[in-house]
Design a protein around this motif. Structure first.
Motif, PDB file in Angstrom:
ATOM      1  N   ASP A  93     -13.897  -3.092  -3.468  1.00 51.42           N
ATOM      2  CA  ASP A  93     -12.642  -2.352  -3.551  1.00 51.42           C
ATOM      3  C   ASP A  93     -12.240  -1.831  -2.173  1.00 51.42           C
ATOM      4  OD1 ASP A  93     -10.514  -0.836  -5.065  1.00 51.42           O
ATOM      5  OD2 ASP A  93     -11.627   0.851  -4.250  1.00 51.42           O
ATOM      6  N   ARG A  94     -13.215  -1.332  -1.414  1.00 51.25           N
ATOM      7  CA  ARG A  94     -12.926  -0.802  -0.074  1.00 51.25           C
ATOM      8  C   ARG A  94     -12.579  -1.921   0.913  1.00 51.25           C
ATOM      9  NH1 ARG A  94     -14.448   2.291  -4.167  1.00 51.25           N
ATOM     10  NH2 ARG A  94     -14.243   4.502  -3.625  1.00 51.25           N
ATOM     11  N   GLY A  97      -9.046  -3.054   0.214  1.00 52.40           N
ATOM     12  CA  GLY A  97      -8.091  -2.089   0.735  1.00 52.40           C
ATOM     13  C   GLY A  97      -7.891  -2.231   2.236  1.00 52.40           C
ATOM     14  N   THR A 117       3.003   1.520   1.326  1.00 52.11           N
ATOM     15  CA  THR A 117       2.108   2.128   0.337  1.00 52.11           C
ATOM     16  C   THR A 117       2.426   1.643  -1.064  1.00 52.11           C
ATOM     17  OG1 THR A 117       1.771   4.096   1.696  1.00 52.11           O
ATOM     18  CG2 THR A 117       1.335   4.314  -0.664  1.00 52.11           C
ATOM     19  N   LYS A 118       3.723   1.542  -1.391  1.00 45.87           N
ATOM     20  CA  LYS A 118       4.109   1.089  -2.727  1.00 45.87           C
ATOM     21  C   LYS A 118       3.611  -0.328  -2.994  1.00 45.87           C
ATOM     22  CE  LYS A 118       8.430   2.166  -2.105  1.00 45.87           C
ATOM     23  NZ  LYS A 118       9.898   2.328  -2.275  1.00 45.87           N
ATOM     24  N   PHE A 120       1.161  -1.839  -1.341  1.00 50.12           N
ATOM     25  CA  PHE A 120      -0.300  -1.814  -1.256  1.00 50.12           C
ATOM     26  C   PHE A 120      -0.935  -1.498  -2.609  1.00 50.12           C
ATOM     27  CE2 PHE A 120      -4.181   0.680  -0.819  1.00 50.12           C
ATOM     28  CZ  PHE A 120      -4.970  -0.137  -0.029  1.00 50.12           C
ATOM     29  N   HIS A 121      -0.464  -0.439  -3.262  1.00 53.32           N
ATOM     30  CA  HIS A 121      -1.069  -0.030  -4.530  1.00 53.32           C
ATOM     31  C   HIS A 121      -0.904  -1.094  -5.619  1.00 53.32           C
ATOM     32  CE1 HIS A 121      -2.481   3.839  -3.308  1.00 53.32           C
ATOM     33  NE2 HIS A 121      -1.293   4.276  -2.968  1.00 53.32           N
ATOM     34  N   GLN A 122       0.174  -1.835  -5.566  1.00 56.90           N
ATOM     35  CA  GLN A 122       0.354  -2.919  -6.524  1.00 56.90           C
ATOM     36  C   GLN A 122      -0.635  -4.049  -6.268  1.00 56.90           C
ATOM     37  OE1 GLN A 122       2.416  -3.170  -9.205  1.00 56.90           O
ATOM     38  NE2 GLN A 122       3.002  -1.035  -8.841  1.00 56.90           N
ATOM     39  N   VAL A 124      -3.622  -4.015  -4.767  1.00 57.25           N
ATOM     40  CA  VAL A 124      -5.060  -3.746  -4.932  1.00 57.25           C
ATOM     41  C   VAL A 124      -5.364  -3.230  -6.342  1.00 57.25           C
ATOM     42  CG1 VAL A 124      -5.356  -3.274  -2.483  1.00 57.25           C
ATOM     43  CG2 VAL A 124      -4.895  -1.366  -4.044  1.00 57.25           C
ATOM     44  N   SER A 125      -4.384  -3.264  -7.221  1.00 55.96           N
ATOM     45  CA  SER A 125      -4.565  -2.746  -8.581  1.00 55.96           C
ATOM     46  C   SER A 125      -5.471  -3.651  -9.408  1.00 55.96           C
ATOM     47  CB  SER A 125      -3.205  -2.621  -9.274  1.00 55.96           C
ATOM     48  OG  SER A 125      -2.646  -3.911  -9.495  1.00 55.96           O
ATOM     49  N   GLU A 196       5.662  -9.293  -4.964  1.00 61.18           N
ATOM     50  CA  GLU A 196       5.810  -7.843  -5.052  1.00 61.18           C
ATOM     51  C   GLU A 196       6.998  -7.357  -4.224  1.00 61.18           C
ATOM     52  OE1 GLU A 196       4.426  -5.793  -7.022  1.00 61.18           O
ATOM     53  OE2 GLU A 196       3.022  -7.229  -7.872  1.00 61.18           O
TER      54      GLU A 196
END
Length: 272
Positions: A93-94, A97, A117-118, A120-122, A124-125, A196
Motif C-alpha cells: 500500500d505504501r 502510494g 489528491t482527488k 490519487f485517492h481514486q 490507490v483505492s 479518472e
C-alpha cells in the motif's frame, strides 16, 4: 514377599518406561505441527502462468506464494502472520502510494495539489486495486479459506485488492523499487489514470487549470434558453477573461456549463 516382588515395578523401571514412550508422542506431535505449517505453494505451471500475467519472474518464489496467501488461513500456521499476505499488503500500500504520487506529479506538472489528491485517492483505492487484480485474473491463484470464496466489500473483491497490494510488495522485495514501479505503471497509468481524469467534473478541471496558470476563474453566462418547459435547451458561455471562451448547449444549465467548460479547457490545453 516373593509374589509381591514379581508384580512390583521399581521407580527405576517406571522411569525407563516413561522415557521409552515419550519420544514417540513427541515425534507424532512434531510431525503434525510440521504438516500444519506447510505453506501453500504454486506448482510450476501455475507459477509460470501468474508470472507471465504480472510481468515479473521471481528469483525467490516464496515472496509470490506469500503474497497470494489470504489471512483466513493464518490459523493453519499457529497464527503466524508471516504465513499470510497481511504484512506484504501493508508494505505494498505504501509503495503504491509513493509510485502513484511520483507518476501523477510527472503526468500533470501544472496541476495543483488538490486536483492531484482527488485522482490519487481514486487510483490507490481498494476498488482500483481490485480492478487491476480482476484484469490480471488473480482470483483463481489465491490461497484462501473456503469461507472467503465470496468475500466482497460493496462492489469490489477485497481479497483480490489485498493480493494486488501484496504482489507489489513481493515484487519490491524480490526485484527492488524499479521492478515494483514497472508493475504499477503497466497496470495503472496507461488506463486508470486517463479514465479518472476524464471522469472529473470539467468545471473543476477548468478551475484547477486557471489556478495553476494564475488566470481569472471561469465565469458562466446563459446566452439563450429555448424549447418548452419540459424539454428546455440551454446555451451557456464559459469565459476566462483575457484568455478565451466557449459556448455549448445542454438539456439543463448544469449540463451546458459542463459542456462549455470541457470545450474551453480542451482549447486552452491545446494552446499550452
Amino acid at each position: 514377599m516373593g509374589v509381591s516382588g514379581c508384580h512390583h515395578r521399581s521407580d527405576a523401571d517406571k522411569d525407563r518406561s516413561m522415557k521409552r514412550s515419550r519420544p514417540k508422542r513427541t515425534r507424532l506431535r512434531a510431525s503434525g505441527k510440521a504438516a500444519r505449517r506447510r505453506r501453500p505453494e504454486l506448482d510450476n505451471e501455475q507459477r509460470a502462468d501468474i508470472e507471465a500475467r504480472i510481468g515479473h519472474v521471481f528469483k525467490d518464489v516464496d515472496w509470490l506464494n506469500r503474497a497470494l496467501t489470504h489471512p483466513s488461513l493464518i490459523d493453519n500456521y499457529d497464527g503466524d502472520a508471516q504465513f499470510s499476505n497481511q504484512r506484504l499488503e501493508f508494505l505494498g500500500d505504501r509503495i503504491l502510494g509513493l509510485v502513484m504520487a511520483e507518476m501523477l506529479i510527472a503526468k500533470f506538472p501544472a496541476e495543483r495539489e488538490g486536483y492531484l489528491t482527488k485522482i490519487f485517492h481514486q487510483l490507490v483505492s481498494g476498488e482500483a486495486c481490485a480492478e487491476v487484480g480482476e484484469a490480471l485474473g488473480l482470483r483463481p491463484f489465491l490461497f484462501l479459506d473456503s469461507s472467503m470464496e465470496k468475500n466482497k466489500r460493496g462492489s469490489y473483491d477485497k481479497s483480490v485488492a489485498d493480493a494486488v497490494e501484496a504482489i507489489i510488495a513481493a515484487i519490491y522485495r524480490d526485484g527492488g523499487l524499479d521492478a515494483a514501479r514497472g508493475f504499477i505503471s503497466r497496470n495503472w497509468v496507461l488506463d486508470l489514470v486517463d479514465r479518472e481524469v476524464s471522469q472529473q467534473n470539467p468545471k473543476t478541471r477548468l478551475s484547477d487549470w486557471c489556478g495553476a496558470n494564475r488566470a481569472p476563474y471561469a465565469v458562466y453566462d446563459i446566452v439563450d434558453r429555448a424549447g418548452p418547459d419540459h424539454e428546455p435547451v440551454f446555451k451557456v458561455r464559459a469565459r476566462v477573461d483575457g484568455i478565451g471562451e466557449a459556448i455549448e448547449t445542454g438539456r439543463s444549465r448544469q449540463e451546458a456549463e459542463m459542456a462549455a467548460a470541457d470545450r474551453l479547457l480542451r482549447e486552452l490545453q491545446r494552446n499550452d
